[in-house]
Design a protein around this motif. Structure first.
Motif, PDB file in Angstrom:
ATOM      1  N   ARG A 199       0.983  -1.153  -0.015  1.00  0.00           N
ATOM      2  CA  ARG A 199       0.120  -0.061  -0.012  1.00  0.00           C
ATOM      3  C   ARG A 199       0.863   1.154  -0.144  1.00  0.00           C
ATOM      4  O   ARG A 199       0.604   2.141  -0.708  1.00  0.00           O
ATOM      5  CB  ARG A 199      -0.942   0.156   1.154  1.00  0.00           C
ATOM      6  CG  ARG A 199      -1.606   1.319   1.767  1.00  0.00           C
ATOM      7  CD  ARG A 199      -2.614   1.877   0.763  1.00  0.00           C
ATOM      8  NE  ARG A 199      -3.018   3.115   1.140  1.00  0.00           N
ATOM      9  CZ  ARG A 199      -3.792   3.610   2.241  1.00  0.00           C
ATOM     10  NH1 ARG A 199      -4.565   2.487   2.603  1.00  0.00           N
ATOM     11  NH2 ARG A 199      -4.080   4.634   2.456  1.00  0.00           N
ATOM     12  N   SER A 200       1.778   1.203   1.002  1.00  0.00           N
ATOM     13  CA  SER A 200       2.497   2.499   0.981  1.00  0.00           C
ATOM     14  C   SER A 200       3.486   2.959  -0.101  1.00  0.00           C
ATOM     15  O   SER A 200       3.583   4.115  -0.486  1.00  0.00           O
ATOM     16  CB  SER A 200       3.608   2.324   2.040  1.00  0.00           C
ATOM     17  OG  SER A 200       3.056   2.043   3.452  1.00  0.00           O
ATOM     18  N   ASN A 201       4.018   1.832  -0.989  1.00  0.00           N
ATOM     19  CA  ASN A 201       4.726   2.348  -2.244  1.00  0.00           C
ATOM     20  C   ASN A 201       3.770   2.368  -3.271  1.00  0.00           C
ATOM     21  O   ASN A 201       4.279   2.646  -4.463  1.00  0.00           O
ATOM     22  CB  ASN A 201       5.607   0.977  -2.618  1.00  0.00           C
ATOM     23  CG  ASN A 201       6.840   0.900  -1.426  1.00  0.00           C
ATOM     24  OD1 ASN A 201       7.867   1.865  -1.715  1.00  0.00           O
ATOM     25  ND2 ASN A 201       6.825  -0.020  -0.603  1.00  0.00           N
ATOM     26  N   ASP A 249       0.976   4.552  -2.898  1.00  0.00           N
ATOM     27  CA  ASP A 249       0.075   5.653  -2.431  1.00  0.00           C
ATOM     28  C   ASP A 249       0.609   7.090  -2.602  1.00  0.00           C
ATOM     29  O   ASP A 249       1.765   7.232  -1.947  1.00  0.00           O
ATOM     30  CB  ASP A 249      -0.353   5.488  -0.814  1.00  0.00           C
ATOM     31  CG  ASP A 249      -1.300   6.378  -0.444  1.00  0.00           C
ATOM     32  OD1 ASP A 249      -1.318   7.553  -0.957  1.00  0.00           O
ATOM     33  OD2 ASP A 249      -1.780   6.154   0.643  1.00  0.00           O
ATOM     34  N   ILE A 256       2.013   9.357   0.603  1.00  0.00           N
ATOM     35  CA  ILE A 256       2.919   8.902   1.481  1.00  0.00           C
ATOM     36  C   ILE A 256       4.181   9.187   0.690  1.00  0.00           C
ATOM     37  O   ILE A 256       5.261   9.326   1.344  1.00  0.00           O
ATOM     38  CB  ILE A 256       2.724   7.471   1.656  1.00  0.00           C
ATOM     39  CG1 ILE A 256       1.399   6.966   2.399  1.00  0.00           C
ATOM     40  CG2 ILE A 256       4.119   6.785   2.275  1.00  0.00           C
ATOM     41  CD1 ILE A 256       1.255   5.824   2.540  1.00  0.00           C
ATOM     42  N   HIS A 293      11.761   9.340   4.907  1.00  0.00           N
ATOM     43  CA  HIS A 293      11.801   7.989   4.259  1.00  0.00           C
ATOM     44  C   HIS A 293      13.165   7.410   4.286  1.00  0.00           C
ATOM     45  O   HIS A 293      14.001   7.634   5.190  1.00  0.00           O
ATOM     46  CB  HIS A 293      11.225   8.011   2.698  1.00  0.00           C
ATOM     47  CG  HIS A 293       9.889   8.064   2.496  1.00  0.00           C
ATOM     48  ND1 HIS A 293       9.102   7.141   3.160  1.00  0.00           N
ATOM     49  CD2 HIS A 293       8.904   9.004   2.056  1.00  0.00           C
ATOM     50  CE1 HIS A 293       7.673   7.484   2.799  1.00  0.00           C
ATOM     51  NE2 HIS A 293       7.776   8.545   2.306  1.00  0.00           N
ATOM     52  N   GLY A 296       2.222   6.067   8.807  1.00  0.00           N
ATOM     53  CA  GLY A 296       1.106   5.256   8.247  1.00  0.00           C
ATOM     54  C   GLY A 296      -0.192   5.730   9.299  1.00  0.00           C
ATOM     55  O   GLY A 296      -1.604   5.641   8.740  1.00  0.00           O
ATOM     56  N   THR A 325      -1.858   8.524   7.507  1.00  0.00           N
ATOM     57  CA  THR A 325      -2.261   8.494   6.198  1.00  0.00           C
ATOM     58  C   THR A 325      -3.113   7.548   5.790  1.00  0.00           C
ATOM     59  O   THR A 325      -3.611   7.501   4.681  1.00  0.00           O
ATOM     60  CB  THR A 325      -0.977   8.522   5.179  1.00  0.00           C
ATOM     61  OG1 THR A 325      -0.180   7.480   5.641  1.00  0.00           O
ATOM     62  CG2 THR A 325      -0.187   9.681   5.423  1.00  0.00           C
ATOM     63  N   TYR A 326      -3.294   6.356   6.384  1.00  0.00           N
ATOM     64  CA  TYR A 326      -4.024   5.196   6.115  1.00  0.00           C
ATOM     65  C   TYR A 326      -5.549   5.091   6.237  1.00  0.00           C
ATOM     66  O   TYR A 326      -6.251   4.530   5.967  1.00  0.00           O
ATOM     67  CB  TYR A 326      -3.647   3.802   6.696  1.00  0.00           C
ATOM     68  CG  TYR A 326      -2.095   3.311   6.228  1.00  0.00           C
ATOM     69  CD1 TYR A 326      -1.134   4.152   5.818  1.00  0.00           C
ATOM     70  CD2 TYR A 326      -2.340   1.989   5.908  1.00  0.00           C
ATOM     71  CE1 TYR A 326      -0.166   3.388   4.985  1.00  0.00           C
ATOM     72  CE2 TYR A 326      -1.385   1.548   5.395  1.00  0.00           C
ATOM     73  CZ  TYR A 326      -0.170   1.978   4.870  1.00  0.00           C
ATOM     74  OH  TYR A 326       1.011   1.476   4.071  1.00  0.00           O
TER      75      TYR A 326
END
Length: 255
Positions: free
Chosen positions: A187-189, A191, A194, A201, A228, A231-232
């Motif tokens: 998900r993070s990579n 979005d 993010i 990072h 996260g 942002t999630y």
């Protein structure tokens, strides 16, 4: 299920890894649930390709991954069989963790104390060779062709930092939650929110470790992991496997 023609289009280099990941996850979940049972033979490559609307090349990649995870035994000329026993090592704990359907929030809460300590120890103890290994891991993230490959490379970065901590116990602890971390990283990579400039990072973590600044390395890792929580949104309290599956489906559907 999408048509074979659509799947062949999806399997172009940019999204091929996502399709492989999605099919592998489906088969992993079925094997963990006992269908097919231990010792059972999987359908043939042709049958799996028809079921998922994918090419046989994609199915071969899926089977290679399941074999590498010790979930199946591929026997040339006979087919693929579900292994009788779970994979050895830290990964064997994955099923134990998943029994309670952990959420993204719970994973972050677990990662912060472990990885903040790892980052501090890495800044204190990392050798030039270990710093170079972390740099190489970061470069693999930058060069990854799709979100699934990027997430795997991301996992490699955190493992390289753990190796540099000089504490094998902490490294194994981190490895034991590796597959759940991968689901979050998927998900993070992919979005955009993010990846905004100024967000702490990997480069900031790497820089702090490289100059052996222990407090800064700990701070950067804490900020990175806590991102996260900001942002999630609603995904924070969804189980990791459900969140990752939904996200893969959105990516494959182009939404």
């Amino acid at each position: 299920m999408r048509s074979a023609e659509q799947s062949e289009s999806v399997a172009a280099p940019a999204l091929r890894g996502l399709l492989t990941e999605r099919i592998a996850r489906q088969l992993e979940q079925e094997i963990r649930a006992g269908t097919p049972a231990a010792g059972a033979k999987l359908p043939s490559e042709r049958e799996l390709a028809q079921r998922f609307g994918a090419s046989r090349n994609v199915i071969r990649e899926v089977l290679r991954r399941l074999e590498a995870q010790h979930m199946i035994d591929v026997q040339p000329g006979r087919g693929s069989f579900v292994n009788e026993t779970p994979a050895p090592g830290a990964g064997a704990y994955d099923a134990v963790y998943r029994a309670d359907r952990p959420t993204v929030r719970q994973l972050i809460e677990a990662r912060i104390p472990v990885e903040v300590e790892i980052a501090g120890l890495a800044a204190q103890r990392a050798t030039p060779a270990q710093i170079a290994a972390i740099e190489a891991a970061h470069q693999r993230i930058l060069e990854a062709p799709d979100p699934a490959a990027k997430a795997r490379a991301d996992l490699g970065f955190h493992d390289a930092v753990a190796a540099a901590s000089g504490n094998p116990v902490l490294r194994v602890m981190l490895s034991s939650i590796g597959e759940m971390m991968f689901e979050m990283m998927l998900r993070s990579n992919s979005d955009p929110s993010i990846g905004q400039p100024g967000v702490p990072h990997h480069p900031e973590i790497l820089a702090a470790i490289a100059v052996h600044d222990v407090p800064l390395a700990r701070e950067r890792m804490r900020e990175h992991l806590a991102l996260g929580l900001r942002t999630y949104g609603a995904d924070l309290d969804v189980s990791l496997d459900v969140m990752a599956t939904r996200h893969l489906d959105r990516l494959l559907d182009g939404s």
